[in-house]
Design a protein around this motif. Structure first.
Motif, mmCIF file in Angstrom:
data_model
loop_
_atom_site.group_PDB
_atom_site.id
_atom_site.type_symbol
_atom_site.label_atom_id
_atom_site.label_comp_id
_atom_site.label_asym_id
_atom_site.label_seq_id
_atom_site.Cartn_x
_atom_site.Cartn_y
_atom_site.Cartn_z
ATOM 1 N N LEU A 37 0.837 -1.192 0.000
ATOM 2 C CA LEU A 37 0.000 0.000 0.000
ATOM 3 C C LEU A 37 0.878 1.251 0.000
ATOM 4 O O LEU A 37 1.902 1.309 0.698
ATOM 5 N N ASP A 38 0.488 2.226 -0.789
ATOM 6 C CA ASP A 38 1.258 3.470 -0.901
ATOM 7 C C ASP A 38 0.828 4.419 0.212
ATOM 8 O O ASP A 38 -0.210 5.076 0.135
ATOM 9 N N LEU A 39 1.617 4.475 1.285
ATOM 10 C CA LEU A 39 1.324 5.346 2.419
ATOM 11 C C LEU A 39 2.519 6.261 2.661
ATOM 12 O O LEU A 39 3.670 5.822 2.579
ATOM 13 N N PRO A 40 2.280 7.538 2.985
ATOM 14 C CA PRO A 40 3.394 8.486 3.158
ATOM 15 C C PRO A 40 3.991 8.495 4.564
ATOM 16 O O PRO A 40 4.642 9.451 4.954
ATOM 17 N N ALA A 45 0.802 1.182 13.954
ATOM 18 C CA ALA A 45 -0.381 0.533 14.527
ATOM 19 C C ALA A 45 -1.402 0.286 13.426
ATOM 20 O O ALA A 45 -1.538 1.096 12.501
ATOM 21 N N LEU A 46 -2.097 -0.820 13.537
ATOM 22 C CA LEU A 46 -3.143 -1.205 12.589
ATOM 23 C C LEU A 46 -4.323 -1.733 13.378
ATOM 24 O O LEU A 46 -4.177 -2.633 14.198
ATOM 25 N N ARG A 47 -5.491 -1.154 13.158
ATOM 26 C CA ARG A 47 -6.712 -1.587 13.831
ATOM 27 C C ARG A 47 -7.732 -2.011 12.776
ATOM 28 O O ARG A 47 -7.914 -1.322 11.770
ATOM 29 N N GLY A 90 1.490 10.530 10.588
ATOM 30 C CA GLY A 90 0.167 10.619 10.001
ATOM 31 C C GLY A 90 -0.640 9.356 10.201
ATOM 32 O O GLY A 90 -0.211 8.404 10.849
ATOM 33 N N GLY A 91 -1.837 9.377 9.633
ATOM 34 C CA GLY A 91 -2.724 8.233 9.731
ATOM 35 C C GLY A 91 -3.579 8.129 8.487
ATOM 36 O O GLY A 91 -3.567 9.027 7.626
ATOM 37 N N ALA A 92 -4.320 7.044 8.364
ATOM 38 C CA ALA A 92 -5.184 6.856 7.199
ATOM 39 C C ALA A 92 -6.300 5.892 7.547
ATOM 40 O O ALA A 92 -6.147 5.015 8.401
ATOM 41 N N ARG A 108 -2.525 12.949 12.354
ATOM 42 C CA ARG A 108 -2.107 12.186 13.534
ATOM 43 C C ARG A 108 -2.871 12.643 14.769
ATOM 44 O O ARG A 108 -3.219 11.834 15.625
ATOM 45 N N ASP A 109 -3.157 13.942 14.872
ATOM 46 C CA ASP A 109 -3.908 14.454 16.016
ATOM 47 C C ASP A 109 -5.315 13.876 16.045
ATOM 48 O O ASP A 109 -5.845 13.553 17.116
#
Length: 372
Positions: A37-40, A45-47, A90-92, A108-109
């Motif tokens: 997966l293309d993530l920056p 963590a993965l939920r 960051g997050g997604a 991220r916040d």
């Protein structure tokens, strides 16, 4: 020499009969598709769908998400059709649309705010609660395990109570109970699981007893009683703790089984009933993973659900079936070992596995072929 038309017809009939009697060759299944997966950002963590983080994101209004939340009956954990990943930068939010994984960045916040409720006030630091409608449960009473590690003395169960309709704002009444593991046992710092047995909600949790022994306890409401108590337990066994990998009818028997993986890599199947936890099979060679990461997931299949979990000592995951006996249907190589989680999104042929890798990337897998 020329054959008569009758002889030709008889020869054709014989060949046709032989072809009909021959067993049909099974259709070749497509090889699993795997991509990164293309993530920056580097994922820490993965939920998955059955997590408070996913439910919080889905119901926050932060993003428009179809089918945002299930409406579970008591004992069925709440879920949302998304996964959430995050790291320092960051997050997604990850979703599956027509078999394709979509990525929607969030700050991220925002992730920190939405995941804050995972560990309620007074809970064991770093632990996560479970939710099912009016029920919630989490580990409390910080203590030390016999081996010196962190553990919890009790499991706290909270249940919202019905209240009369009123125009005056009033706090929702909540009944709170604490249940100890019993004897010399304490609770392992692992997320408990909510389930249903004989139509009633119950909890399954991992325990520690002695310097090198662990087990499981089943917590429910015994017949005719309103209070919660331990109703069944397994004998302590070497190699704590027993990490709960999944709960489903893995054998297709119509009952409920729990799958666990020990610290020594032993996959075990347990049949659950309101008053008993009974062994139902085992197989070595799998990985429990570090900490409380959800490193296994149960996925629907043509027959009973399958369990997806990492192979010990190898960058691979296995799809394990339990009908008849524990056996592997498939192994899928990974670019790096699975460490931060394994979750499933989508349904049927559109099911996609998301695997958090040791190098901070996330692999997307189409287990039965197709574009991941």
């Amino acid at each position: 020499m020329r054959h008569s038309p009758a002889v030709g017809r008889r020869s054709f009939a014989i060949l046709l009969g032989l072809s009909l009697c021959a067993p049909l060759a099974p259709a070749r299944a497509e090889a699993p598709g795997v991509r990164i997966l293309d993530l920056p950002f580097t994922v820490r963590a993965l939920r998955g769908p059955r997590s408070e983080a996913a439910v919080s994101v889905a119901t926050s209004g932060l993003l428009p998400i179809a089918g945002a939340k299930s409406d579970p009956s008591a004992g069925d954990e709440e879920s949302a059709p998304i996964a959430v990943v995050w790291g320092e930068d960051g997050g997604a939010v990850l979703n599956v649309v027509d078999g394709a994984v979509t990525v929607r960045p969030i700050g991220r916040d925002a992730v920190e705010g939405l995941t804050a409720a995972e560990t309620p006030r007074g809970a064991l630091p770093g632990s996560r609660r479970v939710l099912a409608g009016a029920l919630s449960a989490y580990l409390t009473g910080r203590t030390r395990a016999p081996d010196g590690g962190e553990a919890a003395a009790v499991l706290t169960i909270r249940e919202r109570q019905p209240m009369a309709v009123s125009t005056d704002p009033k706090p929702v009444p909540v009944a709170t109970v604490t249940v100890p593991a019993g004897g010399d046992a304490v609770f392992a710092p692992l997320r408990p699981r909510l389930l249903r047995l004989a139509g009633r909600p119950a909890l399954l949790a991992a325990t520690l007893a002695g310097a090198d022994a662990g087990g499981l306890v089943l917590i429910g409401r015994p017949d005719g009683q309103a209070g919660w108590a331990v109703t069944a337990r397994t004998p302590p066994q070497p190699g704590p703790p027993l990490k709960i990998a999944g709960i489903a009818d893995f054998t297709g028997s119509g009952g409920v089984q729990a799958a666990t993986v020990s610290a020594r890599g032993l996959l075990q199947l347990w049949t659950l009933s309101p008053g008993a936890i009974e062994p139902a099979g085992e197989a070595p060679g799998y990985a429990a993973g570090e900490g409380d990461a959800d490193l296994a997931v149960a996925i629907p299949a043509a027959g009973p659900p399958q369990l997806v979990l990492p192979v010990a000592g190898r960058p691979e995951i296995a799809l394990v079936q339990a009908k008849g006996s524990l056996h592997e249907r498939l192994r899928i190589p990974l670019p790096a070992p699975a460490t931060t989680g394994i979750v499933a999104l989508g349904e049927g042929a559109a099911t996609r596995l998301l695997v958090g890798l040791a190098d901070g990337r996330v692999a997307v897998i189409a287990p039965d072929g197709g574009k991941p």
